[in-house]
Design an enzyme around this catalytic site. Structure first.
Site, PDB file in Angstrom:
ATOM      1  N   ARG A 159       0.849  -1.189   0.000  1.00  0.00           N
ATOM      2  CA  ARG A 159       0.000   0.000   0.000  1.00  0.00           C
ATOM      3  C   ARG A 159       0.881   1.234   0.000  1.00  0.00           C
ATOM      4  O   ARG A 159       1.817   1.333   0.796  1.00  0.00           O
ATOM      5  CB  ARG A 159      -0.914   0.006   1.234  1.00  0.00           C
ATOM      6  CG  ARG A 159      -1.849  -1.187   1.325  1.00  0.00           C
ATOM      7  CD  ARG A 159      -2.557  -1.202   2.665  1.00  0.00           C
ATOM      8  NE  ARG A 159      -3.429  -2.356   2.810  1.00  0.00           N
ATOM      9  CZ  ARG A 159      -4.069  -2.675   3.939  1.00  0.00           C
ATOM     10  NH1 ARG A 159      -3.914  -1.900   5.009  1.00  0.00           N
ATOM     11  NH2 ARG A 159      -4.839  -3.737   3.985  1.00  0.00           N
TER      12      ARG A 159
ATOM     13  N   ASP B 289       1.075   5.513   0.293  1.00  0.00           N
ATOM     14  CA  ASP B 289       0.355   6.597   0.948  1.00  0.00           C
ATOM     15  C   ASP B 289      -0.042   7.685  -0.048  1.00  0.00           C
ATOM     16  O   ASP B 289       0.368   7.682  -1.211  1.00  0.00           O
ATOM     17  CB  ASP B 289       1.231   7.218   2.041  1.00  0.00           C
ATOM     18  CG  ASP B 289       1.461   6.288   3.217  1.00  0.00           C
ATOM     19  OD1 ASP B 289       0.638   5.384   3.428  1.00  0.00           O
ATOM     20  OD2 ASP B 289       2.474   6.461   3.921  1.00  0.00           O
TER      21      ASP B 289
ATOM     22  N   ARG C 176      10.314   7.124   4.136  1.00  0.00           N
ATOM     23  CA  ARG C 176      10.292   8.575   4.288  1.00  0.00           C
ATOM     24  C   ARG C 176      10.997   9.008   5.576  1.00  0.00           C
ATOM     25  O   ARG C 176      11.610  10.083   5.628  1.00  0.00           O
ATOM     26  CB  ARG C 176       8.852   9.078   4.255  1.00  0.00           C
ATOM     27  CG  ARG C 176       8.225   8.998   2.853  1.00  0.00           C
ATOM     28  CD  ARG C 176       6.737   9.240   2.900  1.00  0.00           C
ATOM     29  NE  ARG C 176       6.439  10.531   3.515  1.00  0.00           N
ATOM     30  CZ  ARG C 176       5.213  10.872   3.934  1.00  0.00           C
ATOM     31  NH1 ARG C 176       4.202  10.018   3.815  1.00  0.00           N
ATOM     32  NH2 ARG C 176       5.015  12.054   4.470  1.00  0.00           N
TER      33      ARG C 176
END
Length: 256
Positions: free
Chosen positions: A50, A52, A203
């Site tokens: 998945r 974001d 990130r």
């Protein structure tokens, strides 16, 4: 029901991430809506990972089950036709066995993060690359990245809303490439590889390593943050633009 593997690329800017959500625009929703135009019913596709809000993909992989025995090229063409004008494309489509699973059959995921050091505002690449104004030290960032390799408790580098049962992960690769651009700026490409990732892990890595490159942190600070196992010790989490799901690895590449 025949099962098909789909390789997918998309621009994540207009979407609230991959996963379908009620009343929100998502990549999964766009593909499932396109499938419903081919076979009018409710569809549920499964992806390798998945992404974001705002995160892109050049090599996302998903599988779908169809009632009709579609010739893969016809399914590929039909899906791309019905996806227009969404910034989503099926780049490959193949028939796979019924027990093949886009997520559970995967052995690794590879992410690319693009970071540019440039004073002038970006125009043509807005939303596709993270821009900072200060110069960055490649050697310092790579030394900091090397401190993260191997199997660790990555509590410091995962979101507080991460749903993974364990913070333990093995980071196989975190290589940083420096590119001299035609516009005079320096681009840094972070190549990250692991079997699986925690929420916001990449990130968090890049945001922390950017601080090392800027001179605000040292590589030893990265080690201390990792060993603290404390989310509050993480550096700034960088924005989603610049992050791409680049490749998913399987025991045998279904698209070869």
């Amino acid at each position: 029901m025949p099962r098909y593997a789909l390789k997918i690329e998309y621009d994540g800017q207009p979407y609230c991430g991959w996963q379908r959500q009620p009343n929100l625009s998502t990549v999964q929703g766009a593909i499932e809506d396109a499938l419903a135009k081919l076979e009018p019913r409710e569809h549920a596709i499964t992806a390798a990972g998945r992404t974001d809000t705002g995160v892109h993909a050049t090599g996302q992989v998903a599988h779908c089950d169809m009632e009709k025995d579609w010739e893969p090229f016809r399914l590929f063409e039909a899906l791309n036709y019905h996806l227009k004008p969404a910034p989503v494309a099926i780049s490959a489509c193949v028939r796979v066995s019924e027990d093949w699973h886009a997520r559970f059959s995967a052995l690794e995921r590879r992410y690319l993060f693009r970071l540019v050091s440039r004073r002038a505002p970006l125009v043509l690449e807005t939303g596709k690359i993270w821009q900072v104004r200060q110069k960055l030290d490649l050697a310092a960032m790579q030394e900091g990245a090397n401190r993260l390799l191997g199997r660790h408790d990555f509590t410091t580098f995962r979101s507080t809303i991460c749903q993974a049962n364990s913070p333990m992960r093995t980071l196989d690769t975190l290589d940083i490439e420096q590119i001299e651009r035609d516009d005079g700026a320096q681009e840094f490409r972070f190549h990250v590889r692991a079997r699986s990732f925690l929420h916001n892990q990449v990130r968090s890595f890049v945001g922390t390593l950017e601080r090392v490159g800027a001179g605000s942190w040292t590589p030893d600070d990265v080690t201390a943050a990792l060993e603290a196992k404390d989310r509050n010790r993480c550096g700034p989490v960088c924005p989603p633009q610049g992050l791409y799901l680049a490749q998913v690895g399987y025991p045998e590449d279904p698209f070869a």
